[in-house]
Design a protein around this motif. Structure first.
Motif, PDB file in Angstrom:
ATOM      1  N   ALA A  50      -2.316   8.743   6.010  1.00 46.19           N
ATOM      2  CA  ALA A  50      -1.625   7.496   6.348  1.00 46.19           C
ATOM      3  C   ALA A  50      -2.556   6.560   7.129  1.00 46.19           C
ATOM      4  O   ALA A  50      -2.565   5.343   6.905  1.00 46.19           O
ATOM      5  N   ALA A  51      -3.350   7.129   8.043  1.00 46.95           N
ATOM      6  CA  ALA A  51      -4.310   6.312   8.801  1.00 46.95           C
ATOM      7  C   ALA A  51      -5.363   5.716   7.876  1.00 46.95           C
ATOM      8  O   ALA A  51      -5.770   4.554   8.036  1.00 46.95           O
ATOM      9  N   ALA A  52      -5.818   6.502   6.891  1.00 44.85           N
ATOM     10  CA  ALA A  52      -6.796   5.994   5.928  1.00 44.85           C
ATOM     11  C   ALA A  52      -6.206   4.845   5.113  1.00 44.85           C
ATOM     12  O   ALA A  52      -6.888   3.855   4.826  1.00 44.85           O
ATOM     13  N   PHE A  53      -4.924   4.979   4.753  1.00 48.79           N
ATOM     14  CA  PHE A  53      -4.251   3.887   4.035  1.00 48.79           C
ATOM     15  C   PHE A  53      -4.207   2.634   4.900  1.00 48.79           C
ATOM     16  O   PHE A  53      -4.422   1.518   4.405  1.00 48.79           O
ATOM     17  N   GLY A  54      -3.958   2.822   6.198  1.00 53.61           N
ATOM     18  CA  GLY A  54      -3.944   1.675   7.107  1.00 53.61           C
ATOM     19  C   GLY A  54      -5.306   1.003   7.195  1.00 53.61           C
ATOM     20  O   GLY A  54      -5.400  -0.235   7.170  1.00 53.61           O
ATOM     21  N   LEU A  55      -6.363   1.795   7.282  1.00 51.98           N
ATOM     22  CA  LEU A  55      -7.715   1.235   7.331  1.00 51.98           C
ATOM     23  C   LEU A  55      -8.043   0.486   6.044  1.00 51.98           C
ATOM     24  O   LEU A  55      -8.648  -0.594   6.070  1.00 51.98           O
ATOM     25  N   HIS A  56      -7.635   1.065   4.924  1.00 54.23           N
ATOM     26  CA  HIS A  56      -7.889   0.405   3.636  1.00 54.23           C
ATOM     27  C   HIS A  56      -7.122  -0.917   3.536  1.00 54.23           C
ATOM     28  O   HIS A  56      -7.625  -1.895   2.968  1.00 54.23           O
ATOM     29  N   SER A  57      -5.913  -0.942   4.083  1.00 48.76           N
ATOM     30  CA  SER A  57      -5.124  -2.176   4.060  1.00 48.76           C
ATOM     31  C   SER A  57      -5.768  -3.257   4.916  1.00 48.76           C
ATOM     32  O   SER A  57      -5.777  -4.441   4.549  1.00 48.76           O
ATOM     33  N   LEU A  58      -6.325  -2.862   6.056  1.00 49.07           N
ATOM     34  CA  LEU A  58      -6.978  -3.827   6.941  1.00 49.07           C
ATOM     35  C   LEU A  58      -8.333  -4.265   6.395  1.00 49.07           C
ATOM     36  O   LEU A  58      -8.729  -5.430   6.555  1.00 49.07           O
ATOM     37  N   PHE A  59      -9.041  -3.328   5.769  1.00 47.32           N
ATOM     38  CA  PHE A  59     -10.383  -3.613   5.244  1.00 47.32           C
ATOM     39  C   PHE A  59     -10.426  -3.180   3.777  1.00 47.32           C
ATOM     40  O   PHE A  59     -10.888  -2.072   3.456  1.00 47.32           O
ATOM     41  N   PRO A  60      -9.936  -4.012   2.847  1.00 41.94           N
ATOM     42  CA  PRO A  60      -9.836  -3.621   1.440  1.00 41.94           C
ATOM     43  C   PRO A  60     -11.159  -3.204   0.800  1.00 41.94           C
ATOM     44  O   PRO A  60     -11.160  -2.465  -0.186  1.00 41.94           O
ATOM     45  N   ALA A  61     -12.273  -3.662   1.355  1.00 43.19           N
ATOM     46  CA  ALA A  61     -13.569  -3.276   0.791  1.00 43.19           C
ATOM     47  C   ALA A  61     -13.873  -1.792   0.993  1.00 43.19           C
ATOM     48  O   ALA A  61     -14.738  -1.232   0.316  1.00 43.19           O
ATOM     49  N   VAL A  62     -13.168  -1.157   1.933  1.00 43.75           N
ATOM     50  CA  VAL A  62     -13.363   0.280   2.191  1.00 43.75           C
ATOM     51  C   VAL A  62     -12.373   1.062   1.337  1.00 43.75           C
ATOM     52  O   VAL A  62     -11.161   0.982   1.566  1.00 43.75           O
ATOM     53  N   PRO A  63     -12.831   1.829   0.337  1.00 38.92           N
ATOM     54  CA  PRO A  63     -11.904   2.611  -0.487  1.00 38.92           C
ATOM     55  C   PRO A  63     -11.094   3.588   0.362  1.00 38.92           C
ATOM     56  O   PRO A  63     -11.607   4.151   1.337  1.00 38.92           O
ATOM     57  N   LEU A  64      -9.841   3.787  -0.015  1.00 37.48           N
ATOM     58  CA  LEU A  64      -8.957   4.645   0.766  1.00 37.48           C
ATOM     59  C   LEU A  64      -9.529   6.057   0.905  1.00 37.48           C
ATOM     60  O   LEU A  64      -9.497   6.642   1.999  1.00 37.48           O
ATOM     61  N   LEU A  65     -10.029   6.626  -0.180  1.00 37.09           N
ATOM     62  CA  LEU A  65     -10.526   8.003  -0.118  1.00 37.09           C
ATOM     63  C   LEU A  65     -11.803   8.099   0.708  1.00 37.09           C
ATOM     64  O   LEU A  65     -12.047   9.113   1.376  1.00 37.09           O
ATOM     65  N   SER A 221     -22.540   4.663 -12.992  1.00 37.46           N
ATOM     66  CA  SER A 221     -23.408   5.145 -11.912  1.00 37.46           C
ATOM     67  C   SER A 221     -22.728   5.486 -10.598  1.00 37.46           C
ATOM     68  O   SER A 221     -23.270   6.281  -9.817  1.00 37.46           O
ATOM     69  N   VAL A 222     -21.571   4.912 -10.298  1.00 42.03           N
ATOM     70  CA  VAL A 222     -20.921   5.145  -9.004  1.00 42.03           C
ATOM     71  C   VAL A 222     -20.033   6.379  -9.121  1.00 42.03           C
ATOM     72  O   VAL A 222     -19.534   6.717 -10.193  1.00 42.03           O
ATOM     73  N   HIS A 223     -19.793   7.067  -8.003  1.00 40.98           N
ATOM     74  CA  HIS A 223     -19.253   8.420  -8.039  1.00 40.98           C
ATOM     75  C   HIS A 223     -17.724   8.477  -8.095  1.00 40.98           C
ATOM     76  O   HIS A 223     -17.149   8.744  -9.143  1.00 40.98           O
ATOM     77  N   ASP A 224     -17.039   8.279  -7.000  1.00 34.36           N
ATOM     78  CA  ASP A 224     -15.582   8.378  -6.976  1.00 34.36           C
ATOM     79  C   ASP A 224     -14.931   7.157  -7.609  1.00 34.36           C
ATOM     80  O   ASP A 224     -15.482   6.043  -7.581  1.00 34.36           O
ATOM     81  N   VAL A 225     -13.727   7.354  -8.160  1.00 28.58           N
ATOM     82  CA  VAL A 225     -12.997   6.264  -8.806  1.00 28.58           C
ATOM     83  C   VAL A 225     -12.734   5.126  -7.818  1.00 28.58           C
ATOM     84  O   VAL A 225     -12.893   3.947  -8.153  1.00 28.58           O
ATOM     85  N   GLY A 226     -12.354   5.460  -6.594  1.00 26.87           N
ATOM     86  CA  GLY A 226     -12.098   4.419  -5.602  1.00 26.87           C
ATOM     87  C   GLY A 226     -13.330   3.595  -5.284  1.00 26.87           C
ATOM     88  O   GLY A 226     -13.240   2.374  -5.101  1.00 26.87           O
ATOM     89  N   GLN A 227     -14.471   4.252  -5.234  1.00 30.01           N
ATOM     90  CA  GLN A 227     -15.719   3.528  -4.988  1.00 30.01           C
ATOM     91  C   GLN A 227     -16.069   2.620  -6.166  1.00 30.01           C
ATOM     92  O   GLN A 227     -16.600   1.525  -5.977  1.00 30.01           O
ATOM     93  N   VAL A 228     -15.756   3.065  -7.374  1.00 29.73           N
ATOM     94  CA  VAL A 228     -15.988   2.242  -8.561  1.00 29.73           C
ATOM     95  C   VAL A 228     -15.144   0.971  -8.491  1.00 29.73           C
ATOM     96  O   VAL A 228     -15.622  -0.141  -8.746  1.00 29.73           O
ATOM     97  N   VAL A 229     -13.868   1.132  -8.149  1.00 34.24           N
ATOM     98  CA  VAL A 229     -12.971  -0.022  -8.046  1.00 34.24           C
ATOM     99  C   VAL A 229     -13.467  -0.998  -6.983  1.00 34.24           C
ATOM    100  O   VAL A 229     -13.533  -2.213  -7.201  1.00 34.24           O
ATOM    101  N   ALA A 230     -13.836  -0.467  -5.811  1.00 36.18           N
ATOM    102  CA  ALA A 230     -14.284  -1.321  -4.714  1.00 36.18           C
ATOM    103  C   ALA A 230     -15.562  -2.079  -5.073  1.00 36.18           C
ATOM    104  O   ALA A 230     -15.738  -3.231  -4.665  1.00 36.18           O
ATOM    105  N   THR A 231     -16.437  -1.456  -5.847  1.00 34.20           N
ATOM    106  CA  THR A 231     -17.697  -2.099  -6.208  1.00 34.20           C
ATOM    107  C   THR A 231     -17.503  -3.124  -7.324  1.00 34.20           C
ATOM    108  O   THR A 231     -18.009  -4.245  -7.257  1.00 34.20           O
TER     109      THR A 231
END
Length: 376
Positions: A50-65, A221-231
């Protein structure tokens, strides 16, 4: 309540049901306690998600995972929390890092449609398979050359070539890896995936890449799905759409790669049995009892989920709830894996792993860039 809130509620309800089904009967904390031993660790992992979701909501560039792994890494360095992680929280943290991760991998299959993958065309599909295989072999070879301990070479190879922490978790099941062997590879894919979010978009304009080409490069080239989306989202919807389909096609290679490694592990066990019997004809080949399945059950579930998504018309609400549940499960699991990382130990022994990780990241980025120009 809006649609997103309904999906989140459904996801959390499904999470509880799935967890009860998977956890099964577990020992209690003591004769006077009815609380399962894993409960405290699971609750901490849930709060961290839940805290990670909050951080992602505040800073969308940071993938939740990525935020979930980062929180786990921070918690794992605090002496007081280390003591709790090694005692009271240990059963629940271990359950999160293994069973919840595997459930998340199963649900990841619902993101994949064979129709979308076929739409890429055979040249792109062949290139994806070749890049996965070449990167896996090169990273594994470098890890062995630098004598990384335990199963770290194969876990780093899986994480960098296929799909980050999910691949590390899947491969650990057939290699019977220890938790500490998983910690360093997870830290490396998190580090390099985060670097990609900031570095690849900066290189797009000097390289003269269209949004579609950039999306293809990111997906390869990018690893996790969340990182791919963010990039990829930095270059717009066209780049994001291309990146996600290519990335999920890479994810589909997880099942055959795990099966191949499972066959290799079984062959190694059989050779160990023969050596034991050659030394002592009365020896009992105990290794056979510990042989992992060629394809673990959760990988079979992942493939089944892919087939369901391809051939069964699922309502958007079901897919949204499954996506929320999958993200929650993986966030809890990656927090648990991150909490096993100890920077002091990495500082003493992790420099070789860091070299392997950075070299693999640079290699797959360069190889994927060449493939983009080849496919133009």
């Amino acid at each position: 309540m809006d649609g997103a809130a309904d999906s989140r509620l459904a996801a959390h309800t499904a999470l509880l049901a799935a967890f009860v089904a998977v956890a099964g009967p577990v020992p209690v904390a003591g004769p006077q306690s009815r609380s399962p031993r894993w409960l405290a660790g699971i609750l901490v992992a849930g709060v961290a998600a839940a805290a990670a979701f909050g951080l992602h909501s505040l800073f969308p560039a940071v993938p939740l995972l990525t935020a979930a792994v980062g929180l786990g890494m921070v918690v794992g360095q605090i002496p007081a929390s280390q003591r709790m992680l090694d005692t009271t929280l240990k059963p629940g943290i271990a359950l999160s890092a293994r069973r919840l991760l595997r459930l998340g991998i199963v649900l990841l299959g619902l993101k994949l449609s064979l129709v979308d993958i076929a739409g890429l065309g055979w040249p792109t599909i062949v290139v994806i398979v070749l890049i996965v295989g070449i990167t896996f072999a090169a990273t594994l070879g470098l890890g062995k050359l630098l004598r990384l301990p335990g199963t770290q070479p194969i876990l780093i190879a899986a994480g960098f070539s296929i799909c980050g922490a999910s691949a590390i978790g899947a491969m650990s099941a057939v290699t019977r890896s220890k938790d500490e062997d998983q910690a360093t590879p997870v830290a490396l894919v998190t580090l390099c995936g985060t670097l990609a979010i900031f570095i690849l978009p900066v290189l797009r304009i000097p390289l003269g890449m269209s949004p579609e080409d950039f999306g293809l490069w990111v997906g390869l080239s990018v690893h996790d799905v969340g990182q791919v989306v963010a990039t990829a989202q930095i270059a717009g919807p066209a780049a994001l759409a291309a990146a996600v389909v290519v990335k999920l096609t890479r994810v589909l290679t997880l099942a055959p790669m795990v099966a191949i490694v499972g066959l290799v592990e079984r062959g190694r066990d059989r050779r160990a049995d023969r050596r034991a019997l050659a030394l002592d004809a009365d020896a009992v080949p105990v290794v056979r009892a510990r042989r992992p399945p060629i394809v673990p059950l959760f990988i079979a579930g992942f493939l089944l989920a892919v087939l369901i998504r391809t051939f069964v018309p699922l309502p958007d609400a079901v897919l949204s709830a499954a996506d929320s549940l999958q993200t929650t499960l993986l966030a809890m699991a990656l927090f648990a894996l991150g909490s096993n990382i100890r920077f002091a130990a990495l500082a003493r022994t992790g420099w070789r792993a860091l070299i392997v990780g950075l070299a693999s990241w640079a290699f797959i980025a360069g190889l994927s860039l060449a493939a983009v120009y080849l496919l133009r």
